[in-house]
Enzyme design. Sequence first.
Site, PDB file in Angstrom:
ATOM      1  N   LYS A 185       6.861  44.484 -25.384  1.00 52.06           N
ATOM      2  CA  LYS A 185       5.914  43.612 -24.522  1.00 52.06           C
ATOM      3  C   LYS A 185       4.661  44.414 -24.409  1.00 52.06           C
ATOM      4  CE  LYS A 185       5.555  43.841 -19.996  1.00 52.06           C
ATOM      5  NZ  LYS A 185       4.257  43.661 -19.693  1.00 52.06           N
ATOM      6  N   GLU A 259       7.382  57.953 -21.959  1.00 57.83           N
ATOM      7  CA  GLU A 259       5.941  58.799 -22.090  1.00 57.83           C
ATOM      8  C   GLU A 259       5.287  58.266 -20.934  1.00 57.83           C
ATOM      9  OE1 GLU A 259       3.117  60.127 -22.320  1.00 57.83           O
ATOM     10  OE2 GLU A 259       2.457  58.557 -23.997  1.00 57.83           O
ATOM     11  N   CYS A 293      -3.147  59.317 -20.782  1.00 58.18           N
ATOM     12  CA  CYS A 293      -2.153  60.338 -20.329  1.00 58.18           C
ATOM     13  C   CYS A 293      -2.303  61.530 -20.312  1.00 58.18           C
ATOM     14  CB  CYS A 293      -0.944  59.723 -20.573  1.00 58.18           C
ATOM     15  SG  CYS A 293      -0.736  59.386 -22.291  1.00 58.18           S
ATOM     16  N   GLU A 390      -2.575  61.748 -10.684  1.00 57.34           N
ATOM     17  CA  GLU A 390      -3.296  61.167 -12.045  1.00 57.34           C
ATOM     18  C   GLU A 390      -4.560  60.247 -11.657  1.00 57.34           C
ATOM     19  OE1 GLU A 390      -0.814  59.162 -14.640  1.00 57.34           O
ATOM     20  OE2 GLU A 390      -1.883  59.979 -16.277  1.00 57.34           O
TER      21      GLU A 390
HETATM   22  P1  NDP Z   1       2.943  50.631 -15.398  1.00 56.40           P
HETATM   23  O1  NDP Z   1       3.908  51.625 -15.379  1.00 56.40           O
HETATM   24  O2  NDP Z   1       2.848  49.708 -13.970  1.00 56.40           O
HETATM   25  O3  NDP Z   1       2.901  49.546 -16.743  1.00 56.40           O
HETATM   26  C1  NDP Z   1       3.338  50.031 -18.033  1.00 56.40           C
HETATM   27  C2  NDP Z   1       4.145  48.888 -18.589  1.00 56.40           C
HETATM   28  O4  NDP Z   1       5.119  48.639 -17.828  1.00 56.40           O
HETATM   29  C3  NDP Z   1       3.146  47.576 -18.319  1.00 56.40           C
HETATM   30  O5  NDP Z   1       3.637  46.750 -19.645  1.00 56.40           O
HETATM   31  C4  NDP Z   1       4.097  46.724 -17.420  1.00 56.40           C
HETATM   32  O6  NDP Z   1       3.597  45.717 -17.106  1.00 56.40           O
HETATM   33  C5  NDP Z   1       5.152  47.301 -17.406  1.00 56.40           C
HETATM   34  N1  NDP Z   1       6.016  47.382 -16.251  1.00 56.40           N
HETATM   35  C6  NDP Z   1       5.654  47.413 -15.011  1.00 56.40           C
HETATM   36  N2  NDP Z   1       6.647  47.418 -14.158  1.00 56.40           N
HETATM   37  C7  NDP Z   1       8.010  47.410 -14.706  1.00 56.40           C
HETATM   38  C8  NDP Z   1       9.025  47.364 -14.598  1.00 56.40           C
HETATM   39  N3  NDP Z   1       9.499  47.359 -13.111  1.00 56.40           N
HETATM   40  N4  NDP Z   1      10.135  47.525 -15.134  1.00 56.40           N
HETATM   41  C9  NDP Z   1       9.792  47.485 -16.548  1.00 56.40           C
HETATM   42  N5  NDP Z   1       8.333  47.389 -17.021  1.00 56.40           N
HETATM   43  C10 NDP Z   1       7.432  47.263 -16.082  1.00 56.40           C
HETATM   44  O7  NDP Z   1       1.442  51.118 -15.400  1.00 56.40           O
HETATM   45  P2  NDP Z   1       0.188  50.364 -14.767  1.00 56.40           P
HETATM   46  O8  NDP Z   1      -0.582  49.485 -15.902  1.00 56.40           O
HETATM   47  O9  NDP Z   1       0.143  49.652 -13.509  1.00 56.40           O
HETATM   48  O10 NDP Z   1      -0.839  51.376 -14.483  1.00 56.40           O
HETATM   49  C11 NDP Z   1      -0.611  52.203 -13.197  1.00 56.40           C
HETATM   50  C12 NDP Z   1      -0.784  53.801 -13.618  1.00 56.40           C
HETATM   51  O11 NDP Z   1       0.176  54.172 -14.579  1.00 56.40           O
HETATM   52  C13 NDP Z   1      -1.935  54.234 -14.086  1.00 56.40           C
HETATM   53  O12 NDP Z   1      -3.117  54.522 -13.098  1.00 56.40           O
HETATM   54  C14 NDP Z   1      -1.735  55.589 -14.617  1.00 56.40           C
HETATM   55  O13 NDP Z   1      -1.630  56.549 -13.829  1.00 56.40           O
HETATM   56  C15 NDP Z   1      -0.614  55.407 -15.176  1.00 56.40           C
HETATM   57  N6  NDP Z   1      -0.318  54.925 -16.800  1.00 56.40           N
HETATM   58  C16 NDP Z   1      -0.098  55.982 -17.582  1.00 56.40           C
HETATM   59  C17 NDP Z   1      -0.152  55.575 -18.895  1.00 56.40           C
HETATM   60  C18 NDP Z   1       0.430  56.494 -19.710  1.00 56.40           C
HETATM   61  O14 NDP Z   1      -0.114  56.518 -21.093  1.00 56.40           O
HETATM   62  N7  NDP Z   1       1.160  57.544 -19.488  1.00 56.40           N
HETATM   63  C19 NDP Z   1      -0.322  54.293 -19.291  1.00 56.40           C
HETATM   64  C20 NDP Z   1      -0.759  53.173 -18.320  1.00 56.40           C
HETATM   65  C21 NDP Z   1      -0.765  53.798 -17.050  1.00 56.40           C
HETATM   66  P3  NDP Z   1       2.327  44.652 -16.850  1.00 56.40           P
HETATM   67  O15 NDP Z   1       1.149  45.650 -17.238  1.00 56.40           O
HETATM   68  O16 NDP Z   1       2.282  43.664 -17.667  1.00 56.40           O
HETATM   69  O17 NDP Z   1       2.614  44.620 -15.258  1.00 56.40           O
END
Ligand code: NDP
Length: 483
Positions: A185, A259, A293, A390
């Site tokens: 996804k 991660e 990240c 972050e």
């Molecule tokens: P999320 O952790 O919410 O999203 C990452 C992925 O998980 C997306 O595909 C999201 O779907 C999905 N997701 C969201 N909720 C759930 C759940 N309960 N169960 C399973 N999958 C889920 O990150 P965000 O995009 O909201 O970003 C928020 C913060 O996360 C950022 O500000 C940053 O600090 C951090 N982040 C860190 C990353 C990294 O590389 N370590 C990458 C991205 C974000 P969808 O996006 O479709 O809602």
Amino acid sequence: METTMTFEYAPAPESRAIVTIKPKYGHFVGGKFVAGGKHFPTINPATEEVLSQIALAGKADVDAAVKAARKAYISTWSKMSGKERGKYLYRIARIMQERAREFAVLETLDNGKPIRESRDTDIPLAAAHFFYHAGWADKLEYAGLGTSPKPLGVAGQIIPWNFPLLMLAWKVAPALAAGNTVVLKPAESTPLTALLFAEVCQQAELPAGVVNIVTGDGSTGALIVNHPGIDKIAFTGSTEVGKIIARAVAPTNKSVTLELGGKAANIVFDDAPIDETVEGIVNGIFFNQGHVCCAGSRLLLQENVAEEVLHKLKNRMQKIRVGDPMDKNTDVGAINSKEQLAKIIELAAVGDSEGAERWSPECKLPSKGFWFAPTIFTGVTQAHRIAREEIFGPVLSVLTFRTPAEAIEKANNTPFGLSAGIWSEKGSRTLWASQQLRAGVIWANTFNKFDPTSPFGGYKESGWGREGGRHGLAAYLKGVSHE
Ligand code: NDP
């Protein structure tokens, strides 16, 4: 009279003619695109233009994808020799290279990152991951991971929006090389390159069901995580969601790799080569708008060089070009979403109210879309929220230290532990510091360098397990330790 000349860059826009974006997309299940029910828009964050309507997968869609993946696992993929699997991975890698420009343009339109980065970093690295893992597919028994390593089965993979195609490659390539099938996804705000990747799977004649892609939001992600037909969850995203996933899989037999977030210290010792260091600081925090990240978001400067480094850093930041991501001269593009921009604005305001000093170069931001100027905060202390949380945007928190021991103490004073940077001319100091730092990846006199052969992952709240290299392969095989 002395005159100075300044040169303006003429616009150098990349053409979007190479991509064809359909008005609506369904899911990719069992080798075919299937219609979705509900849809949501995906937009270009630089212009707010709606690019397409994306299907929101519900329970029936996720069930169908898991079923297709299971069928392909049992009937084809787990039975196929590593040599044959490797051929498919090579084929995918080559097609990605052939269609690299198309992928780069699409990534930039959907994500907002500069075309220079999607073209020179994201897409080439994504193809490199497939090439690298193609090489492993028929050599698993020589990887030091047991004499007859076996795949786990069906992997559920959930990826974020900051490096959409690259995160897909980090997940899909090792899974397939090890003999697993996948249900992936992409993030809600950046699904388009994953859907183009589905076309590449068709073009490569990958057996139906080996790769399945369902689009949706967090609710779709949760359906994948909790699906009983899935053997492994691989997740990249926020620490908050990572914790929800850890709790969800704890009572099950599912394997998991997470991660998550980071708050990396980029440490500058007083013997560092200052000009190179300034380039490294800029790359560390402003690459990909700071949506990284492992970004070097906490700059630790040794006190006796702090003034010089900050002076040079500010000069360098005046030259950062912020604007149209499709312009080949652009260094910093758009913030990926309205929500992310709101989060950056909120945390930066916390920095102001806690007494840190904010500075940004003068730059004219476009009126439409989501933008945030490159920003540094000085006078930050360890107690400040901008030193601990972050921000995931182009915002750097600057702290100082007097002794190497103090640098290490401050660097490790975080719930995270994904990456760190060391700037010093002394090899002995670099080796000493890297042994003290509790971080999964440590760069010396460079930053944000990635390679498929090198394991990537974190300590503490930055995650579990490793991706990339032999360690990353192990995470897709039965009975092999991840660390
Ligand atoms: P999320 O952790 O919410 O999203 C990452 C992925 O998980 C997306 O595909 C999201 O779907 C999905 N997701 C969201 N909720 C759930 C759940 N309960 N169960 C399973 N999958 C889920 O990150 P965000 O995009 O909201 O970003 C928020 C913060 O996360 C950022 O500000 C940053 O600090 C951090 N982040 C860190 C990353 C990294 O590389 N370590 C990458 C991205 C974000 P969808 O996006 O479709 O809602």
